[in-house]
Design a protein around this motif. Sequence first.
Motif, PDB file in Angstrom:
ATOM      1  N   ALA A 225       0.823  -1.225   0.000  1.00 53.02           N
ATOM      2  CA  ALA A 225       0.000   0.000   0.000  1.00 53.02           C
ATOM      3  C   ALA A 225       0.850   1.266   0.000  1.00 53.02           C
ATOM      4  CB  ALA A 225      -0.919   0.021   1.217  1.00 53.02           C
ATOM      5  N   GLY A 226       2.172   1.108   0.032  1.00 52.17           N
ATOM      6  CA  GLY A 226       3.046   2.285   0.053  1.00 52.17           C
ATOM      7  C   GLY A 226       4.157   2.127  -0.967  1.00 52.17           C
ATOM      8  N   HIS A 227       5.323   2.723  -0.670  1.00 48.27           N
ATOM      9  CA  HIS A 227       6.383   2.695  -1.694  1.00 48.27           C
ATOM     10  C   HIS A 227       7.644   1.964  -1.264  1.00 48.27           C
ATOM     11  CE1 HIS A 227       8.411   5.922   0.483  1.00 48.27           C
ATOM     12  NE2 HIS A 227       7.268   6.578   0.516  1.00 48.27           N
ATOM     13  N   LEU A 228       7.562   1.084  -0.264  1.00 44.95           N
ATOM     14  CA  LEU A 228       8.738   0.284   0.086  1.00 44.95           C
ATOM     15  C   LEU A 228       8.963  -0.806  -0.960  1.00 44.95           C
ATOM     16  CD1 LEU A 228       8.657  -0.213   3.975  1.00 44.95           C
ATOM     17  CD2 LEU A 228       9.940   1.434   2.606  1.00 44.95           C
ATOM     18  N   ASP A 229      10.248  -1.102  -1.192  1.00 43.91           N
ATOM     19  CA  ASP A 229      10.608  -2.127  -2.180  1.00 43.91           C
ATOM     20  C   ASP A 229      10.694  -3.484  -1.462  1.00 43.91           C
ATOM     21  OD1 ASP A 229      11.692  -3.721  -4.127  1.00 43.91           O
ATOM     22  OD2 ASP A 229      13.295  -2.323  -4.669  1.00 43.91           O
ATOM     23  N   PHE A 230       9.541  -4.084  -1.217  1.00 44.80           N
ATOM     24  CA  PHE A 230       9.525  -5.334  -0.445  1.00 44.80           C
ATOM     25  C   PHE A 230      10.255  -6.498  -1.132  1.00 44.80           C
ATOM     26  CE2 PHE A 230       6.386  -3.339   2.327  1.00 44.80           C
ATOM     27  CZ  PHE A 230       6.885  -3.746   3.556  1.00 44.80           C
ATOM     28  N   PRO A 231      10.155  -6.653  -2.462  1.00 46.82           N
ATOM     29  CA  PRO A 231      10.914  -7.769  -3.049  1.00 46.82           C
ATOM     30  C   PRO A 231      12.403  -7.677  -2.692  1.00 46.82           C
ATOM     31  CG  PRO A 231       9.353  -6.902  -4.641  1.00 46.82           C
ATOM     32  CD  PRO A 231       9.305  -5.982  -3.448  1.00 46.82           C
ATOM     33  N   ARG A 232      12.944  -6.463  -2.741  1.00 46.15           N
ATOM     34  CA  ARG A 232      14.363  -6.288  -2.439  1.00 46.15           C
ATOM     35  C   ARG A 232      14.637  -6.476  -0.936  1.00 46.15           C
ATOM     36  NH1 ARG A 232      19.049  -4.785  -3.906  1.00 46.15           N
ATOM     37  NH2 ARG A 232      20.068  -3.090  -2.781  1.00 46.15           N
ATOM     38  N   ILE A 233      13.809  -5.852  -0.105  1.00 47.27           N
ATOM     39  CA  ILE A 233      14.005  -5.957   1.350  1.00 47.27           C
ATOM     40  C   ILE A 233      13.975  -7.429   1.781  1.00 47.27           C
ATOM     41  CG2 ILE A 233      12.856  -5.504   3.584  1.00 47.27           C
ATOM     42  CD1 ILE A 233      11.955  -2.778   2.356  1.00 47.27           C
ATOM     43  N   LEU A 234      13.010  -8.182   1.246  1.00 46.35           N
ATOM     44  CA  LEU A 234      12.867  -9.572   1.692  1.00 46.35           C
ATOM     45  C   LEU A 234      13.950 -10.470   1.118  1.00 46.35           C
ATOM     46  CD1 LEU A 234       8.979  -9.935   1.732  1.00 46.35           C
ATOM     47  CD2 LEU A 234      10.537  -9.255   3.579  1.00 46.35           C
ATOM     48  N   SER A 235      14.463 -10.106  -0.073  1.00 45.03           N
ATOM     49  CA  SER A 235      15.533 -10.959  -0.571  1.00 45.03           C
ATOM     50  C   SER A 235      16.815 -10.712   0.231  1.00 45.03           C
ATOM     51  CB  SER A 235      15.721 -10.833  -2.095  1.00 45.03           C
ATOM     52  OG  SER A 235      16.456  -9.705  -2.398  1.00 45.03           O
ATOM     53  N   VAL A 236      17.046  -9.482   0.669  1.00 40.24           N
ATOM     54  CA  VAL A 236      18.209  -9.223   1.542  1.00 40.24           C
ATOM     55  C   VAL A 236      18.010  -9.919   2.901  1.00 40.24           C
ATOM     56  CG1 VAL A 236      19.495  -7.417   2.777  1.00 40.24           C
ATOM     57  CG2 VAL A 236      18.837  -7.062   0.394  1.00 40.24           C
ATOM     58  N   LEU A 237      16.793  -9.875   3.412  1.00 40.73           N
ATOM     59  CA  LEU A 237      16.510 -10.552   4.688  1.00 40.73           C
ATOM     60  C   LEU A 237      16.802 -12.055   4.560  1.00 40.73           C
ATOM     61  CD1 LEU A 237      15.373 -10.360   7.608  1.00 40.73           C
ATOM     62  CD2 LEU A 237      13.097 -10.749   6.628  1.00 40.73           C
ATOM     63  N   ALA A 238      16.390 -12.644   3.439  1.00 40.39           N
ATOM     64  CA  ALA A 238      16.645 -14.081   3.227  1.00 40.39           C
ATOM     65  C   ALA A 238      18.154 -14.346   3.161  1.00 40.39           C
ATOM     66  CB  ALA A 238      15.959 -14.556   1.946  1.00 40.39           C
ATOM     67  N   GLU A 239      18.896 -13.436   2.541  1.00 41.57           N
ATOM     68  CA  GLU A 239      20.357 -13.623   2.438  1.00 41.57           C
ATOM     69  C   GLU A 239      21.043 -13.670   3.799  1.00 41.57           C
ATOM     70  OE1 GLU A 239      20.591 -11.041  -1.612  1.00 41.57           O
ATOM     71  OE2 GLU A 239      22.026 -10.504  -0.035  1.00 41.57           O
TER      72      GLU A 239
END
Length: 272
Positions: A225-239
């Motif tokens: 619902a906003g402008h955070l880049d969740f695909p990127r944030i979550l892939s870094v979290l997974a790393e």
Amino acid sequence: MRHFPLAIVVSAQPASFEAATFKGDVRENLAYVARLGYDGAELAIRDPREIDVDRLARWVEKWGLRVPAIGTGQAWGEEGLSFTDPDPAVRQAAVERVIAHIPVARRFDAVIIIGLLRGVIRPGVSRKQAMGWLVEALQTCANAAAPHRVRLALEPINRYETSLINTVDEGLALIREVDAPNLGLLLDTFHMNIEEPSIEESIRRAGPHIFHFHVADSNRRYPGAGHLDFPRILSVLAETGYDGFLSGEFLPYPDAATAAQRAIEYLRKISG
Ligand code: LER
Ligand code: MN
């Protein structure tokens, strides 16, 4: 990308905190989030001594949910308890409240969240003094939790809500000082969006110290619902190797049921 298990905040007691997504009838709310496909519910509990934990556990089990974390901030919001109050009786009550959460956390295999319960720097109190009280309280709570294999997660919270520990680096420095293996961090994308120069770099730095993770978008509405880049944030979290829950803690906008549904649709879509 890693398929993180998903939870959402369900308050077990009345709360004024706006981003406790589900408030009201706990049983109905647990049933609803389970039907939507959530794997867990993060329980916000003001005082564990005032709830029927057996009954709560039966509902959680009935719906096949897990409880990854217990939120404690309502003891600050509703009662003003904190680790850094100038009154020693209030500090003591805050520590005792966390200790009262330990058997519940053990039962659910949940981390205990230390968010606003840490308090703020009160007028007439120096930062050094407040930090000293904070370290002492965290050491006492971590030591009490350790024999029960319960972990605590300290959450960096944005500057508009507290004057103590706003950034991931401040959180990391604090847990280093406390020096307890069962104390780590809870990172919240809403707070990181306000405080961190780079959300991804901060997640990398926190690495193995990440014990729990809150998701809300830039406007504290549901992810997507906003402008955070969740695909990127979550892939870094997974790393980083984090394999715990993403826990939705966002405003019930346009209402809790719709927000929860949109969040799970979006998070499942981007994690493939
Ligand atoms: C609690 O998890 C949180 O994120 C804080 O904003 C509480 O006010
Ligand atoms: Mn949070």
